[in-house]
Design a protein around this motif. Structure first.
Motif, PDB file in Angstrom:
ATOM      1  N   ASP A 209      -4.263  20.238 -20.638  1.00 12.55           N
ATOM      2  CA  ASP A 209      -5.555  19.998 -20.869  1.00 12.55           C
ATOM      3  C   ASP A 209      -5.875  21.195 -22.150  1.00 12.55           C
ATOM      4  OD1 ASP A 209      -6.177  18.146 -19.154  1.00 12.55           O
ATOM      5  OD2 ASP A 209      -7.019  19.427 -17.726  1.00 12.55           O
TER       6      ASP A 209
ATOM      7  N   CYS B  81      -7.904  19.457 -30.720  1.00 10.91           N
ATOM      8  CA  CYS B  81      -9.136  18.854 -30.948  1.00 10.91           C
ATOM      9  C   CYS B  81      -9.891  19.609 -32.053  1.00 10.91           C
ATOM     10  CB  CYS B  81      -9.995  18.573 -29.796  1.00 10.91           C
ATOM     11  SG  CYS B  81     -11.836  17.969 -29.787  1.00 10.91           S
TER      12      CYS B  81
ATOM     13  N   GLN C 294      -9.915  15.688 -33.938  1.00  8.86           N
ATOM     14  CA  GLN C 294      -9.641  14.473 -33.267  1.00  8.86           C
ATOM     15  C   GLN C 294     -10.390  14.645 -31.798  1.00  8.86           C
ATOM     16  OE1 GLN C 294      -8.208  11.552 -34.056  1.00  8.86           O
ATOM     17  NE2 GLN C 294      -7.838  12.363 -36.029  1.00  8.86           N
ATOM     18  N   PRO C 295     -11.136  13.553 -31.611  1.00 13.98           N
ATOM     19  CA  PRO C 295     -11.783  13.770 -29.978  1.00 13.98           C
ATOM     20  C   PRO C 295     -10.843  13.495 -29.045  1.00 13.98           C
ATOM     21  CG  PRO C 295     -12.680  11.854 -31.539  1.00 13.98           C
ATOM     22  CD  PRO C 295     -11.525  12.362 -32.077  1.00 13.98           C
ATOM     23  N   ILE C 296     -10.899  14.221 -27.683  1.00 16.39           N
ATOM     24  CA  ILE C 296     -10.148  14.250 -26.929  1.00 16.39           C
ATOM     25  C   ILE C 296      -9.863  12.936 -26.455  1.00 16.39           C
ATOM     26  CG2 ILE C 296      -9.973  14.829 -24.127  1.00 16.39           C
ATOM     27  CD1 ILE C 296      -9.879  17.204 -26.141  1.00 16.39           C
ATOM     28  N   GLN C 297     -10.676  12.063 -26.463  1.00 16.08           N
ATOM     29  CA  GLN C 297     -10.496  10.799 -25.829  1.00 16.08           C
ATOM     30  C   GLN C 297      -9.527   9.959 -26.826  1.00 16.08           C
ATOM     31  OE1 GLN C 297     -11.386   9.332 -22.887  1.00 16.08           O
ATOM     32  NE2 GLN C 297      -9.910   7.621 -23.765  1.00 16.08           N
ATOM     33  N   ALA C 298      -9.591  10.258 -28.347  1.00 10.07           N
ATOM     34  CA  ALA C 298      -8.623   9.833 -29.033  1.00 10.07           C
ATOM     35  C   ALA C 298      -7.376  10.276 -28.795  1.00 10.07           C
ATOM     36  CB  ALA C 298      -8.938   9.761 -30.316  1.00 10.07           C
TER      37      ALA C 298
ATOM     38  N   MET D 207      -6.120  11.438 -26.034  1.00 11.95           N
ATOM     39  CA  MET D 207      -5.712  10.674 -24.526  1.00 11.95           C
ATOM     40  C   MET D 207      -5.165   9.209 -24.561  1.00 11.95           C
ATOM     41  SD  MET D 207      -5.763  12.710 -22.136  1.00 11.95           S
ATOM     42  CE  MET D 207      -5.526  11.444 -20.831  1.00 11.95           C
ATOM     43  N   ASP D 208      -5.782   8.468 -25.579  1.00 13.96           N
ATOM     44  CA  ASP D 208      -5.336   7.198 -25.977  1.00 13.96           C
ATOM     45  C   ASP D 208      -3.928   7.291 -26.570  1.00 13.96           C
ATOM     46  OD1 ASP D 208      -7.647   6.173 -25.053  1.00 13.96           O
ATOM     47  OD2 ASP D 208      -8.657   5.756 -26.884  1.00 13.96           O
TER      48      ASP D 208
ATOM     49  N   ARG E  50      -2.738   5.760 -21.001  1.00 13.91           N
ATOM     50  CA  ARG E  50      -3.621   4.475 -21.759  1.00 13.91           C
ATOM     51  C   ARG E  50      -3.176   3.262 -21.051  1.00 13.91           C
ATOM     52  NH1 ARG E  50      -2.316   2.434 -27.970  1.00 13.91           N
ATOM     53  NH2 ARG E  50      -2.552   0.302 -27.417  1.00 13.91           N
TER      54      ARG E  50
END
Length: 379
Positions: free
Chosen positions: A54, A61, A66-70, A72-73, A78
């Motif tokens: 993490d 980030c 870049q967002p964390i979700q981006a 993770m994708d 995914r």
């Protein structure tokens, strides 16, 4: 904020983007991750596309915006709820190609590539779907994926280009083999060789978009991805295992294709050529579901119990076919059923005999005789 922060490309692996990030800023990987990002933990001796700290994502980030979700994708998480319910950090996972990590290198072909994609990319990068064992053909070009360097047969370990002091190559070198320097984009493309065009179309559909119900043209009534891909994996294991030759002999000769020998190596560790052959055979069996599959299983004498021997739970759409068409188990009559049948005869003024019990119990004479003797001994 880093001076150079290239945007993630479509379907790019986190590890691929991290390497491009370092190379774009002209840093060796260790210097970039430890000195520039400030991440002091290990990275390249583990599968960061499968399990990423993490803290590393937080630092990326902060430095790139870049967002964390981006981020993770860009990881294999995914594919949760597509190929697997939950992505564990260790162990064998269905559909996921293992890297065989040893220190900072890989012993297995856990990352595939399409030579035409690498050739056409303005700046090469590696896709997330190339880690999935089902992706045996390219979704864009239809050619067979490659798992090794065509020259030296080394697995693809693109981060090795940036390992070492003062080693900060240009991003374009990601197209090259880390071991011998061969241009992977110049590998001669190969295409599936299969006589049935319908099977190839279904193969292409399955590998084009994993998350868009690509199975709808094969098996009806499966509402989501995990049960379908779970059942398809069981069929692949059946074709790959000890009963696979017998099953293939029921249809391969008529199609003019070879019968594959059995293998003890599980599907995800097979080379791409064998995985392609297995997936083509599975796609052929899944058409006209379930008639074609049932016909071939009956022709070879396959019962439900043989399929149930495979590891993992059977999804309902496959299990119901096995129960309805291939369940050869003999029904065992209980003592209570025999007693109730005898009470029925007595209540209707009939003598309890072997011939009288047979139609009520639905058993053959020898089985009914054994049950009749047991009933008499209890009186």
């Amino acid at each position: 904020m880093l001076p150079m922060h290239p945007q993630p490309r479509q379907d790019e692996l986190l590890s691929s983007w991290l390497v491009r990030l370092a190379f774009s800023n002209r840093f060796p990987l260790h210097t970039f991750c430890s000195g520039v990002l400030g991440f002091k933990g290990p990275i390249w001796n583990r599968d960061i596309d499968r399990h990423q700290p993490d803290h590393l994502l937080t630092l990326l980030c902060q430095e790139t915006g870049q967002p964390i979700q981006a981020l993770m994708d860009m990881t294999l998480a995914r594919y949760e709820s597509t190929f697997f319910q939950e992505l564990s950090s260790q162990g064998v996972i269905a559909w996921l190609l293992p890297l065989g990590i040893f220190h900072r290198t890989h012993r297995l072909a856990g990352l595939q590539y399409c030579p035409l994609c690498l050739k056409e990319d303005p700046l090469p990068y590696y896709r997330l779907r190339w880690r999935i064992a089902l992706a045996v053909v390219c979704r864009h070009h239809g050619c067979v994926m490659e798992g090794l360097c065509p020259q030296c047969k080394a697995p693809i370990i693109f981060h090795r280009h940036g390992v070492g002091r003062e080693k900060a190559p240009h991003v374009s070198q990601l197209r090259l083999c880390h071991a011998c320097g061969a241009d992977l984009g110049l590998a001669t493309p190969r295409y599936p060789n299969w006589s049935d065009e319908s099977t190839v179309r279904h193969l292409t559909a399955l590998t084009s978009n994993f998350e868009a119900c690509p199975w709808s043209g094969l098996v009806e009534g499966v509402p989501c991805a995990v049960p379908f891909f779970g059942g398809m994996h069981q069929i692949l294991c059946l074709l790959n295992g000890r009963y696979g030759q017998r099953l293939q002999r029921t249809f391969c000769p008529a199609l003019g294709v070879d019968v594959l020998p059995p293998s003890r190596t599980y599907f995800e560790r097979q080379d791409v050529d064998r995985r392609l052959e297995l997936v083509l055979r599975a796609c052929w069996l899944l058409q006209e579901w379930p008639e074609r599959f049932v016909h071939c299983c009956r022709a070879m004498g396959m019962s439900r119990s043989r399929v149930s021997e495979l590891p993992g739970a059977l999804p309902y759409w496959l299990d119901m076919v096995l129960l309805n068409y291939l369940d050869l188990r003999t029904y065992i009559v209980s003592e209570r059923e025999v007693s109730e049948a005898a009470d029925y005869l007595i209540a209707h003024g009939r003598e309890v005999t072997l011939d009288a019990l047979m139609p009520l119990l639905g058993q053959q004479r020898d089985a009914t005789r054994r049950l009749f003797k047991q009933w008499v001994s209890l009186q």
